[in-house]
Scaffold this motif. Structure first.
Motif, short mmCIF file in Angstrom:
data_model
loop_
_atom_site.label_atom_id
_atom_site.label_comp_id
_atom_site.label_asym_id
_atom_site.label_seq_id
_atom_site.Cartn_x
_atom_site.Cartn_y
_atom_site.Cartn_z
N GLU A 27 0.83 -1.21 0.00
CA GLU A 27 0.00 0.00 0.00
C GLU A 27 0.86 1.26 0.00
N ALA A 28 1.94 1.22 0.75
CA ALA A 28 2.80 2.40 0.86
C ALA A 28 4.18 1.97 1.32
N MET A 29 5.12 2.86 1.11
CA MET A 29 6.47 2.67 1.62
C MET A 29 6.82 3.93 2.39
N THR A 30 7.41 3.76 3.55
CA THR A 30 7.81 4.91 4.33
C THR A 30 9.28 4.80 4.71
N ARG A 31 9.90 5.94 4.87
CA ARG A 31 11.28 6.01 5.32
C ARG A 31 11.28 6.27 6.82
N LYS A 32 12.35 5.92 7.47
CA LYS A 32 12.44 6.06 8.92
C LYS A 32 12.12 7.49 9.38
N THR A 33 12.45 8.48 8.58
CA THR A 33 12.22 9.87 8.98
C THR A 33 10.75 10.25 8.97
N ALA A 34 9.89 9.45 8.31
CA ALA A 34 8.47 9.82 8.22
C ALA A 34 7.57 8.60 8.40
N PHE A 35 7.94 7.67 9.26
CA PHE A 35 7.15 6.45 9.40
C PHE A 35 5.97 6.63 10.36
#
Length: 89
Positions: A27-35
């Motif tokens: 559904e989505a991918m997030t980076r550690k800075t915006a999880f």
């Protein structure tokens, strides 16, 4: 997990290894800075999965990172997914 979600957690001996055990849609991918806050989040990148469907295990040697399934394994996974979809109806 067992007490929080009321699930049966298999013992280590019961865990399938060297197998594909489910299919899901990213559904989505997030980076550690915006999880999204989650105790299940580990590492620099998180994949958020929907349409999760457990399937009968299909033997497959894995690889690190994202990789392409061998053709015969993909055929078996699609067949197992189709059976699981029919059983869910």
């Amino acid at each position: 997990m067992a007490s929080e979600f009321g699930l049966h957690v298999p013992t280590e001996a019961e865990h399938p290894s060297g197998a594909i055990i489910g299919v899901a849609r990213v559904e989505a991918m997030t980076r550690k800075t915006a999880f999204r806050p989650s105790r299940w989040y580990m590492g620099e990148t998180g994949l958020w999965l929907t349409d999760r469907t457990p399937i009968q295990p299909v033997a497959c040697r894995g690889a690190q990172g994202l990789w392409v399934l061998p053709g015969e394994v993909l055929r078996q996974v699609r067949a197992a997914w189709s059976v699981a979809q029919g059983a869910a109806r």
